[in-house]
Write an enzyme that holds these catalytic residues in place. Structure first.
Site, short mmCIF file in Angstrom:
data_model
loop_
_atom_site.label_atom_id
_atom_site.label_comp_id
_atom_site.label_asym_id
_atom_site.label_seq_id
_atom_site.Cartn_x
_atom_site.Cartn_y
_atom_site.Cartn_z
N SER B 149 4.68 -9.10 19.84
CA SER B 149 5.32 -7.93 19.26
C SER B 149 4.40 -6.71 19.42
O SER B 149 4.10 -6.33 20.56
CB SER B 149 5.66 -8.22 17.78
N ASP B 226 16.22 -12.85 18.33
CA ASP B 226 15.21 -12.00 17.71
C ASP B 226 15.91 -10.75 17.17
O ASP B 226 16.51 -10.00 17.94
CB ASP B 226 14.17 -11.63 18.77
N HIS B 259 11.89 -14.13 16.04
CA HIS B 259 10.66 -13.34 16.19
C HIS B 259 9.46 -14.03 15.52
O HIS B 259 8.37 -13.46 15.46
CB HIS B 259 10.88 -11.96 15.57
#
Lengths: 281, 281
Positions: B149, B226, B259
């Site tokens: 991320s 996600d 995620h």
């Protein structure tokens, strides 16, 4: 709260699924949380089931997040069931110490105030939770049980108390003789009362030494750098009666390993393969 | 605080060792924490080094505890270095939001108040930390970098900004075009100021599109479940220039994955083997 479990978290991992549920427990008289890993649904056979019982201060998430077990469970077509270590909540009696009350249920049915009533973790993990997960999911009826520290005590005690239920049992750094060590004596005194004879039904080394104990395969890993080894754990106390009775117990001392989930992660694959061998036999 | 790193945690795992250190950072002008995994010391060759850069709200422990990377790193003789995501402490400017300030350093050198001074994570991860860990441990000079991320942004950006430093780069659900998405625009505006031209030096899709960009192998995994995919991540924005320039970029969309670290754990072995292939070449 509804009687049906409510899914409060869900993730895909290793081709399978990780779930977290909350439900009302008849055993503990309040809400309970548990986690479930289901392997990929691409196999012909229903997954065999392994229960993981956690240690002091833990809940269902420690093993779920830190042990790395799902990778191997996915490969071996094993479902993993992770209960909490006690009832929780404002209505549930607690103690300021980490080793009594919430997070420290010791997998027993408490017999005296203020613990009796809510603290019925033996009934919960022996009966209520297995019935629940088998009603939720299509699972094989072949089961094994494993745990860590207080949960190692829980796993061994449950396997010895429920002959024929589990094909194998394993533990990391288990409390094997709670009647004789500080963690166990404090908890058993509080939950069960002063009559130590009542404690023996929850003491693995005594259960294993009983004449009518029924053998099952046991694997124990213990780190020799575990700070609780000498005072609280003493796995040799289980090894002695096992050797006398020629039970299939393997106790491995692991040099340099401590009491943490890093230790568990390092050897969880061995434990899952050990159980799979008996579950698939 | 002493200039020498202080070991604040240490565990044996998978035959290697997990360390956590605190030290005074010249880059960020205060204490910083980082974690290191060293593989078993039984190999002839010094371990190659892989940096892991974490995402928003994380510190050095998330990957250490949840990714399951050490098992494979031990097998492949890889050292893992996990920095924190920002400076920390009462003296360090912060923001109430999770995506700005402490835990959200974005691996850049801030240029304006109140962030300039402490928020110099680019200098920290590009220069100070590598020099420090190489002074502490006997490590190979071959390196790779990966992240998640915000840390995927960090890994890609660092690899593109420092040509020749890393043999390969990989990312899980990275922010690839921070100049164009809400997380990046908010952070870059706060840390770097209103002149968006100054932002481009930290934007991987723009760095990769530059004429003098030097190719290196890139692996990206992205879950299609996600929740940040469409608004914040947009990995196709990196794929387009890579395809035009015929760069070795592999972008894998992973069906059903989100995620979380469950997603990372599911594919970390692929990333470590990807890097080992280039590190050992």
């Amino acid at each position: 709260m509804e009687m049906n479990p409510e899914c409060i978290d869900e993730h895909r991992l290793f081709g399978g699924r990780q779930y977290r549920y909350r439900h009302h427990s008849a055993s503990t008289g309040g809400p309970m949380t548990y986690s479930v890993f289901l392997p990929p649904a691409d196999k012909q056979q229903q997954p065999h089931v392994i229960y993981w019982l956690s240690g002091l201060t833990c809940n269902d998430e420690n093993f779920t997040l830190k042990a790395g077990a799902q990778r191997v469970a996915a490969e071996l077509n094993l479902a993993l069931i992770m209960p909490d270590t006690s009832p929780r909540g404002q209505d549930v009696p607690d103690d300021a110490a980490y080793d009594l009350g919430q997070g420290a249920g010791f997998y027993l049915n408490a017999a005296q105030a203020p613990w009796a009533g809510h603290y019925r973790m033996f009934d919960y993990v022996a009966d209520e939770l297995p019935a629940l997960v088998h009603s939720q999911f299509a699972l094989s009826d072949r089961q094994a049980v494993m745990g860590h520290s207080m949960g190692g005590h829980g796993a061994l005690m449950l396997a010895l108390r429920l002959p024929g239920r589990f094909r194998s049992v394993s533990a990391f750094a288990p409390i094997v003789n709670p009647c004789d060590v500080p963690w166990g004596r404090k908890a058993f005194g509080a939950y069960l009362g002063d009559d130590e004879n009542a404690w023996h039904a929850y003491d693995s080394s005594r259960l294993l030494a009983a004449e009518d104990a029924r053998p099952l395969p046991i694997l124990i890993d213990q780190g020799d750098a575990d700070p609780f080894l000498g005072l609280q754990l003493q796995p040799e106390k289980l090894e002695e009666p096992a050797r006398r009775k020629n039970w299939p117990l393997t106790l491995r001392m692991q040099p340099g390993y401590d009491h943490s989930y890093f230790f568990i992660a390092s050897f969880i694959e061995d434990h899952l393969r050990f159980h799979a061998g008996y579950l698939n036999a």
